[in-house]
Design a protein around this motif. Structure first.
Motif, PDB file in Angstrom:
ATOM      1  N   THR A  37       0.844  -1.193   0.000  1.00 15.01           N
ATOM      2  CA  THR A  37       0.000   0.000   0.000  1.00 15.01           C
ATOM      3  C   THR A  37       0.880   1.244   0.000  1.00 15.01           C
ATOM      4  O   THR A  37       1.817   1.337   0.800  1.00 15.01           O
ATOM      5  N   VAL A  38       0.586   2.189  -0.890  1.00 15.03           N
ATOM      6  CA  VAL A  38       1.363   3.419  -0.983  1.00 15.03           C
ATOM      7  C   VAL A  38       0.451   4.608  -0.694  1.00 15.03           C
ATOM      8  O   VAL A  38      -0.481   4.892  -1.457  1.00 15.03           O
ATOM      9  N   LEU A  39       0.697   5.284   0.424  1.00 12.29           N
ATOM     10  CA  LEU A  39      -0.070   6.470   0.804  1.00 12.29           C
ATOM     11  C   LEU A  39       0.588   7.701   0.194  1.00 12.29           C
ATOM     12  O   LEU A  39       1.790   7.926   0.374  1.00 12.29           O
ATOM     13  N   ILE A  40      -0.204   8.512  -0.514  1.00 14.65           N
ATOM     14  CA  ILE A  40       0.313   9.668  -1.247  1.00 14.65           C
ATOM     15  C   ILE A  40      -0.398  10.925  -0.745  1.00 14.65           C
ATOM     16  O   ILE A  40      -1.578  11.145  -1.028  1.00 14.65           O
ATOM     17  N   GLN A  41       0.300  11.734   0.057  1.00 18.56           N
ATOM     18  CA  GLN A  41      -0.282  12.966   0.594  1.00 18.56           C
ATOM     19  C   GLN A  41       0.616  14.157   0.272  1.00 18.56           C
ATOM     20  O   GLN A  41       1.730  14.275   0.781  1.00 18.56           O
ATOM     21  N   PHE A  42       0.146  15.023  -0.588  1.00 19.51           N
ATOM     22  CA  PHE A  42       0.841  16.270  -0.915  1.00 19.51           C
ATOM     23  C   PHE A  42      -0.177  17.392  -1.054  1.00 19.51           C
ATOM     24  O   PHE A  42      -1.379  17.149  -1.145  1.00 19.51           O
ATOM     25  N   GLY A  43       0.309  18.619  -1.092  1.00 17.10           N
ATOM     26  CA  GLY A  43      -0.559  19.782  -1.242  1.00 17.10           C
ATOM     27  C   GLY A  43      -0.047  20.979  -0.472  1.00 17.10           C
ATOM     28  O   GLY A  43      -0.108  22.113  -0.955  1.00 17.10           O
ATOM     29  N   HIS A  44       0.508  20.745   0.730  1.00 16.55           N
ATOM     30  CA  HIS A  44       0.998  21.854   1.558  1.00 16.55           C
ATOM     31  C   HIS A  44       2.046  22.689   0.834  1.00 16.55           C
ATOM     32  O   HIS A  44       2.020  23.922   0.896  1.00 16.55           O
ATOM     33  N   ASN A  45       2.969  22.028   0.165  1.00 13.79           N
ATOM     34  CA  ASN A  45       4.068  22.740  -0.487  1.00 13.79           C
ATOM     35  C   ASN A  45       3.832  22.964  -1.971  1.00 13.79           C
ATOM     36  O   ASN A  45       4.476  23.823  -2.578  1.00 13.79           O
ATOM     37  N   ASP A  46       2.912  22.220  -2.562  1.00 13.81           N
ATOM     38  CA  ASP A  46       2.593  22.423  -3.983  1.00 13.81           C
ATOM     39  C   ASP A  46       2.017  23.808  -4.230  1.00 13.81           C
ATOM     40  O   ASP A  46       2.147  24.345  -5.330  1.00 13.81           O
ATOM     41  N   GLN A  47       1.408  24.398  -3.208  1.00 13.37           N
ATOM     42  CA  GLN A  47       0.781  25.716  -3.378  1.00 13.37           C
ATOM     43  C   GLN A  47       1.758  26.874  -3.169  1.00 13.37           C
ATOM     44  O   GLN A  47       1.361  28.027  -3.208  1.00 13.37           O
ATOM     45  N   ALA A  48       3.049  26.571  -2.958  1.00 14.58           N
ATOM     46  CA  ALA A  48       4.045  27.620  -2.675  1.00 14.58           C
ATOM     47  C   ALA A  48       4.494  28.299  -3.963  1.00 14.58           C
ATOM     48  O   ALA A  48       5.576  28.036  -4.491  1.00 14.58           O
ATOM     49  N   ARG A  49       3.676  29.198  -4.458  1.00 14.22           N
ATOM     50  CA  ARG A  49       3.957  29.873  -5.735  1.00 14.22           C
ATOM     51  C   ARG A  49       5.288  30.629  -5.704  1.00 14.22           C
ATOM     52  O   ARG A  49       5.985  30.731  -6.720  1.00 14.22           O
ATOM     53  N   ALA A  50       5.675  31.132  -4.532  1.00 16.10           N
ATOM     54  CA  ALA A  50       6.916  31.908  -4.421  1.00 16.10           C
ATOM     55  C   ALA A  50       8.166  31.027  -4.445  1.00 16.10           C
ATOM     56  O   ALA A  50       9.281  31.548  -4.491  1.00 16.10           O
TER      57      ALA A  50
END
Length: 265
Positions: free
Chosen positions: A92-105
């Motif tokens: 099983t591979v848990l994939i959690q991202f989003g916090h840093n993907d939104q860092a436009r700067a």
């Protein structure tokens, strides 16, 4: 506090030697909210560390989560390739991202929700399935951020929406951790929820944070334990083989409980 550090470190080093059967392993691709930390950072704890306490003893957890990473940087740094090499059929591979993907700067992290983030998730899903594993999408965990109505706010709605959409389109299991963690924060409330994140004063004499800290993104051990329980409950609700390996719910802990233990009680 010092008494807690050594057993906590032992938890990171303990991996069941017999957990080598296909399907006995959970791999985690994520950021600082799930990452393992050195004892010197205690009580900062990722939910991936405490997930080891929410599964059966014969389950191995390979936590590839790393602070500051987005889907873009996780790929660019070769971290995804290293995780993919560890996958055995049935894992099983848990994939959690989003916090840093939104860092436009920060262009090395920035992954717009509807384009790069979406494409990167599709690649993750495809690669896991090619390796014979089972991908599980996990929406980004909530920060301790309450709106004027007293309810927790979703800080990454566009990225969570893309993940939910892809889960439907690709028939990929989903743990909506954003929704689960917001409800968890609502139950705790603005004041009590401070104990779940890194809120300490200089008077608390925390070696890792001698000047104190006020951090609404990263978890204390207590918060990480409870967040891991939410992830485990999400896994148990899915019709996946690993669901049979989720341990029974643990007794509730408080900030005054003897944390930093390896018995996972």
């Amino acid at each position: 506090m010092k008494r807690a550090i050594l057993p906590f470190a032992a938890l990171l080093l303990t991996t069941p030697a017999h957990a080598t059967r296909p399907g006995d392993t959970i791999l985690i691709a994520s950021d600082s909210t799930a990452a393992d930390y050195a004892p010197a950072r205690y009580p900062q704890t990722g939910w991936g560390t405490m997930l080891r306490c929410a599964v059966a003893p014969d389950v191995r957890i390979l936590n590839h989560a790393m602070g500051g990473r987005s889907t873009r940087s996780f790929l660019a740094e070769g971290r995804w390739d290293r995780l993919r090499a560890d996958i055995m059929p049935g894992d099983t591979v848990l994939i959690q991202f989003g916090h840093n993907d939104q860092a436009r700067a920060k262009p090395e992290r920035w992954a717009p929700a509807q384009t790069d983030y979406r494409d990167n998730l599709l690649r993750f899903i495809r690669d896991v399935r090619i390796a014979g594993g089972i991908p599980v999408l996990v929406t980004p965990v909530a920060r301790r951020n309450f709106g004027p109505n007293g309810h927790a706010i979703a800080d990454y709605p566009a990225w969570s929406a893309v993940m939910r959409d892809l889960a439907t389109i690709t028939a990929t299991p989903l743990i909506d951790l954003e929704s689960r963690s917001r409800a968890w924060l609502d139950r705790a409330g603005p004041q009590a929820s401070k104990s779940l994140y890194l809120h300490y004063s200089a008077q608390d004499a925390i070696a890792a944070f001698p000047k104190g800290i006020s951090d609404d993104t990263h978890f204390s051990e207590l918060g990480a334990r409870q967040m891991a329980d939410l992830v485990a409950a999400g896994l148990k609700s899915l019709a996946l083989p690993i669901a049979a390996k989720i341990a029974d719910p643990r007794p509730a802990l408080t900030r005054t409980s003897p944390l930093g233990r390896t018995d996972c009680q």
